[in-house]
Write an enzyme that holds these catalytic residues in place. Structure first.
Site: not given
Ligand code: AMP
Length: 285
Positions: A33-34, A37-38, A62, A152-153, A189
């Site tokens: 679901a990119l 942010g991704h 998780q 991501g932070q 995001m």
């Molecule tokens: P997820 O798909 O939610 O597991 O996220 C995958 C990676 O994308 C993780 O390292 C998240 O911290 C990063 N991530 C998610 N949302 C954002 C964002 N808005 N800005 C920067 N990195 C993000």
């Protein structure tokens, strides 16, 4: 851009590319679901590594039993297009059985548990969450053997857990943390933002309002954690439809609460907007 489904294929790809002229390998772990942010993580990897793999895996371990594993958005074709456009060389999209060969019913018998840290912040509200994260990231790092992995932070507590884990396990991968990417109005995001109704989408701005108020107060010289947290609580109190999970000021490495904010302290919030749990944070100056 290749799509790989097995650990053996990913490992072979990584080793071949690295041996081919000493290239560096970047890994960007995601649940798909990119969004932008991704995309920023993939771009950062593409800019600093010779080759980039993006993993797309909705990791069952998780998610808690009453959480959104089954309905988590899955948009594989669009994800591949975005990853390709940002410079990904490989998508790693394994099945659950490929990453968790132990048993289809229990998913796993071997876990990586970062004790202490895993029970704080999101780990306190979501028991087992960080055990699942640490376990799947370990599997991905062992499979891809990347020089760098990008996070991501936005998921700041996750970053603390993964940094601790890679240090404790003496893993060779460098952990790179990228800034939070936001919508124009400030909402961080998230793949889960699609769950929000139009009214909830407006209510969700309470998180960034609270964060900005705390940043401004800290910049004006108020460094007491109690006062900074009280300011954020005041902003949430004005939006009763949003239910606070936590508002906290911690040391980013240990996730232990601090009484006085210093540069680098992590101010973090989690809140339910309707049934959707959102998180956001800022590293204070
Ligand atoms: P997820 O798909 O939610 O597991 O996220 C995958 C990676 O994308 C993780 O390292 C998240 O911290 C990063 N991530 C998610 N949302 C954002 C964002 N808005 N800005 C920067 N990195 C993000």
């Amino acid at each position: 851009m290749e799509i790989l489904r097995t650990v053996a294929e990913l490992r072979q790809w990584s080793r071949e590319e690295r041996n081919d002229g000493g290239n560096t390998i970047g890994l960007v772990p995601t649940m798909g679901a990119l969004h932008a942010g991704h995309a920023s993580l993939i771009r950062a990897s593409h800019e600093s590594c010779g080759f980039t793999a993006v993993s797309i895996f909705v990791n069952p371990t998780q998610f808690g039993p009453s959480e959104d594993f089954a309905r988590y958005p899955r948009t594989f074709d669009a994800d591949c297009a975005l990853a390709r456009a940002e410079g990904a060389d490989v998508i790693f999209a394994p099945s659950v059985e490929e990453l968790y060969p132990a048993s289809a019913s229990t998913f796993a018998s071997t876990f990586v548990d970062v004790e202490g840290l895993s029970n704080r912040l999101d780990g306190q509200s979501r028991p087992g969450h960080f055990r699942g994260v640490a376990t799947v990231v370990t599997k991905l790092l062992i499979a891809a053997e990347p020089d760098r992995a990008f996070f991501g932070q936005k998921d700041a507590a996750q970053v603390a857990v993964i940094r601790r884990m890679t240090t404790d396990l003496r893993l060779a991968t460098e952990i790179v943390v990228c800034p939070i990417i936001r919508e124009p109005d400030g909402l961080a995001m998230s793949s889960r933002n699609v769950y929000l109704s139009p009214i909830e989408r407006v209510q969700a701005l309470t998180l960034i309002r609270a964060i900005r108020a705390v940043e401004a107060l800290a910049a004006s010289g108020e460094r007491r954690s109690s006062a900074l947290i009280a300011a954020a609580q005041g902003i949430f109190a004005a939006e009763p439809a949003v239910r606070v999970d936590y508002i906290t000021l911690v040391d980013w490495a240990t996730l232990e609460p601090v009484e006085i904010a210093i540069p680098g302290s992590l101010f973090a919030v989690a809140a339910y907007v309707g049934t959707t749990r959102l998180i956001d944070n800022a590293i204070l100056a």
